[in-house]
Design an enzyme around this catalytic site. Structure first.
Site, PDB file in Angstrom:
ATOM      1  N   SER A   1     -12.822  -4.364   0.025  1.00 60.19           N
ATOM      2  CA  SER A   1     -13.684  -3.430  -0.722  1.00 60.19           C
ATOM      3  C   SER A   1     -15.156  -3.724  -0.445  1.00 60.19           C
ATOM      4  O   SER A   1     -15.965  -3.870  -1.367  1.00 60.19           O
ATOM      5  CB  SER A   1     -13.394  -3.475  -2.227  1.00 60.19           C
ATOM      6  OG  SER A   1     -12.129  -2.931  -2.507  1.00 60.19           O
ATOM      7  N   PRO A   2     -15.556  -3.782   0.838  1.00 57.60           N
ATOM      8  CA  PRO A   2     -16.943  -4.136   1.168  1.00 57.60           C
ATOM      9  C   PRO A   2     -17.967  -3.123   0.654  1.00 57.60           C
ATOM     10  O   PRO A   2     -19.139  -3.456   0.496  1.00 57.60           O
ATOM     11  CB  PRO A   2     -16.941  -4.197   2.701  1.00 57.60           C
ATOM     12  CG  PRO A   2     -15.808  -3.323   3.114  1.00 57.60           C
ATOM     13  CD  PRO A   2     -14.762  -3.499   2.045  1.00 57.60           C
ATOM     14  N   LEU A   3     -17.511  -1.891   0.394  1.00 56.64           N
ATOM     15  CA  LEU A   3     -18.444  -0.867  -0.079  1.00 56.64           C
ATOM     16  C   LEU A   3     -18.295  -0.636  -1.583  1.00 56.64           C
ATOM     17  O   LEU A   3     -18.768   0.369  -2.122  1.00 56.64           O
ATOM     18  CB  LEU A   3     -18.239   0.434   0.711  1.00 56.64           C
ATOM     19  CG  LEU A   3     -18.423   0.278   2.227  1.00 56.64           C
ATOM     20  CD1 LEU A   3     -18.082   1.562   2.971  1.00 56.64           C
ATOM     21  CD2 LEU A   3     -19.847  -0.171   2.570  1.00 56.64           C
ATOM     22  N   GLY A   4     -17.621  -1.562  -2.243  1.00 54.01           N
ATOM     23  CA  GLY A   4     -17.491  -1.453  -3.697  1.00 54.01           C
ATOM     24  C   GLY A   4     -16.197  -0.820  -4.162  1.00 54.01           C
ATOM     25  O   GLY A   4     -15.979  -0.637  -5.353  1.00 54.01           O
ATOM     26  N   GLY A   5     -15.327  -0.460  -3.213  1.00 55.73           N
ATOM     27  CA  GLY A   5     -14.020   0.098  -3.576  1.00 55.73           C
ATOM     28  C   GLY A   5     -13.976   1.605  -3.412  1.00 55.73           C
ATOM     29  O   GLY A   5     -15.010   2.279  -3.300  1.00 55.73           O
TER      30      GLY A   5
ATOM     31  N   TYR B   1       0.857  -1.188   0.000  1.00 55.66           N
ATOM     32  CA  TYR B   1       0.000   0.000   0.000  1.00 55.66           C
ATOM     33  C   TYR B   1       0.896   1.244   0.000  1.00 55.66           C
ATOM     34  O   TYR B   1       1.375   1.712   1.041  1.00 55.66           O
ATOM     35  CB  TYR B   1      -0.978  -0.008   1.174  1.00 55.66           C
ATOM     36  CG  TYR B   1      -2.044  -1.102   1.059  1.00 55.66           C
ATOM     37  CD1 TYR B   1      -2.207  -1.817  -0.130  1.00 55.66           C
ATOM     38  CD2 TYR B   1      -2.871  -1.426   2.122  1.00 55.66           C
ATOM     39  CE1 TYR B   1      -3.165  -2.820  -0.251  1.00 55.66           C
ATOM     40  CE2 TYR B   1      -3.829  -2.432   2.016  1.00 55.66           C
ATOM     41  CZ  TYR B   1      -3.963  -3.124   0.818  1.00 55.66           C
ATOM     42  OH  TYR B   1      -4.915  -4.120   0.715  1.00 55.66           O
TER      43      TYR B   1
ATOM     44  N   ALA C   1     -18.535   4.039  -2.954  1.00 58.39           N
ATOM     45  CA  ALA C   1     -19.482   3.728  -1.876  1.00 58.39           C
ATOM     46  C   ALA C   1     -20.880   4.301  -2.148  1.00 58.39           C
ATOM     47  O   ALA C   1     -21.884   3.719  -1.733  1.00 58.39           O
ATOM     48  CB  ALA C   1     -18.943   4.236  -0.542  1.00 58.39           C
TER      49      ALA C   1
ATOM     50  N   HIS D   1      -0.830 -12.236  -0.015  1.00 58.95           N
ATOM     51  CA  HIS D   1      -1.732 -11.273  -0.655  1.00 58.95           C
ATOM     52  C   HIS D   1      -2.529 -11.810  -1.846  1.00 58.95           C
ATOM     53  O   HIS D   1      -3.727 -11.576  -1.950  1.00 58.95           O
ATOM     54  CB  HIS D   1      -0.907 -10.045  -1.087  1.00 58.95           C
ATOM     55  CG  HIS D   1      -1.668  -8.758  -1.114  1.00 58.95           C
ATOM     56  ND1 HIS D   1      -1.118  -7.548  -0.793  1.00 58.95           N
ATOM     57  CD2 HIS D   1      -2.954  -8.480  -1.429  1.00 58.95           C
ATOM     58  CE1 HIS D   1      -2.023  -6.589  -0.916  1.00 58.95           C
ATOM     59  NE2 HIS D   1      -3.147  -7.132  -1.300  1.00 58.95           N
TER      60      HIS D   1
END
Ligand code: NAP
Length: 286
Positions: free
Chosen positions: A208-212, A53, A216, A128
């Site tokens: 990316s639970p909110l779509g990245g 990152y 969001a 990863h």
């Protein structure tokens, strides 16, 4: 906040994804530290990062250094915070991500992460992403060695299908504690892995639970039931998304990314939302 098990530990049901603080479009360091601190203030005890990152190889490890700095500067106790990092990717600096699954590389990467995080052993180390040029068992074998040597306390894999999860569990002699895969209202194809982790009793960490990053706000447009349920429970569609994930399995621990304290506070609050089975089915179908 609601707690969830991972390996022999317990962490907050919702964590923080550090990536938006380190890659392209990131905020300045002050805001980045403030975002991590806001998350800790909200009761988050799992922070996900990775050595890759960063903007490029010239600052490889940026995210880990940021997390270490934020934890050191936090005025409260941080002993219960699980830092989950990853190795196996690099960023050449042209926006791309390369994979490196050679076990010698993975071990070297882990050594460097240990130094950057300033710890004797990494809480959770995740491989990863599969490297098509290296047998999966060999890459994961590096994690087994790192566990044996005490350099990592828990091992996880990321971007793995059911067959790879089973193989990793075998290579690690039953010591795999987590799987981190993409999962969100718009990306549901890892639901099989989520259910498999539940059966195995290991953590499933949706990335990316909110779509990245930057997506969001698409949730309410593309999946209207999330806005509908949000109105019913008095929360935001993004919070309902996280609550829906928690309802899908007792081992699910989403790690929404944030680049601002506002969202770092809003996301953990979703752990307090309970949805009815009928609401969950409506979201499943949306
Ligand atoms: N293993 C892998 O291969 C892999 C790949 C990708 C990501 N990840 C991990 O997964 C983490 C999460 O994924 P992500 O950061 O890509 O995307 P994400 O969590 O799906 O979305 C992040 C975005 O959501 C917004 N957001 C967060 N909480 C919100 C809330 N409560 N209400 C409204 N908006 C909200 C953020 O806005 P603001 O920026 O305005 O705060 C940010 O733009 C990453 O940080 C990283 O740790 C892992």
């Amino acid at each position: 906040m609601q707690q969830r098990p991972i390996g022999d530990r317990t962490v907050s049901a919702i964590g923080l994804g550090e990536m938006p603080l380190s890659i392209e479009g990131r905020p300045d360091r002050r805001q980045a530290i403030a975002t991590i601190h806001a998350s800790l203030d909200a009761g988050v005890t799992i922070i996900d990062t990775a050595d890759a990152y960063s903007l490029g190889v010239h600052e490889h490890g940026h995210g880990e250094e940021l997390v270490a700095e934020a934890l050191a500067a936090y005025p409260g106790p941080t002993d219960d915070v699980l830092v989950a990092t990853k190795g196996g990717h690099r960023r050449p600096g042209d926006g791309s991500w390369t994979v490196h699954g050679d076990p010698a590389y993975v071990k070297e990467a882990c050594e460097a992460s240990l130094k950057r995080l300033g710890v004797e052993a990494i809480g959770l180390y995740q491989y990863h992403r599969p490297d098509p040029t290296v047998p999966w068992a060999e890459s994961v074998g590096a994690l087994a060695d790192l566990l044996d040597e005490g350099k990592i306390l828990m091992a996880g894999v990321s971007n793995a299908n059911v067959a790879r999860i089973d193989e990793a569990q075998q290579v690690l002699g039953g010591r795999l504690v987590s799987v981190q895969n993409e999962f969100s209202p718009r990306f549901r194809s890892s639901e099989g892995e989520l259910e498999h982790c539940e059966r195995l009793g290991i953590a499933f960490i949706p990335w990316s639970p909110l779509g990245g990053i930057g997506n969001a706000d698409d949730i309410q447009r593309d999946h209207p039931a999330f806005a509908e349920v949000a109105a019913e429970v008095g929360a935001s569609p993004q919070q309902v998304t996280l609550a829906w994930m928690l309802a899908k399995g007792s081992r699910v621990i989403p790690i929404p990314g944030s680049s601002r304290p506002e969202t770092a506070i809003a996301s953990p609050a979703a752990a307090g939302i309970s949805l009815t089975p009928e609401q969950v089915s409506r979201l499943d179908a949306s």
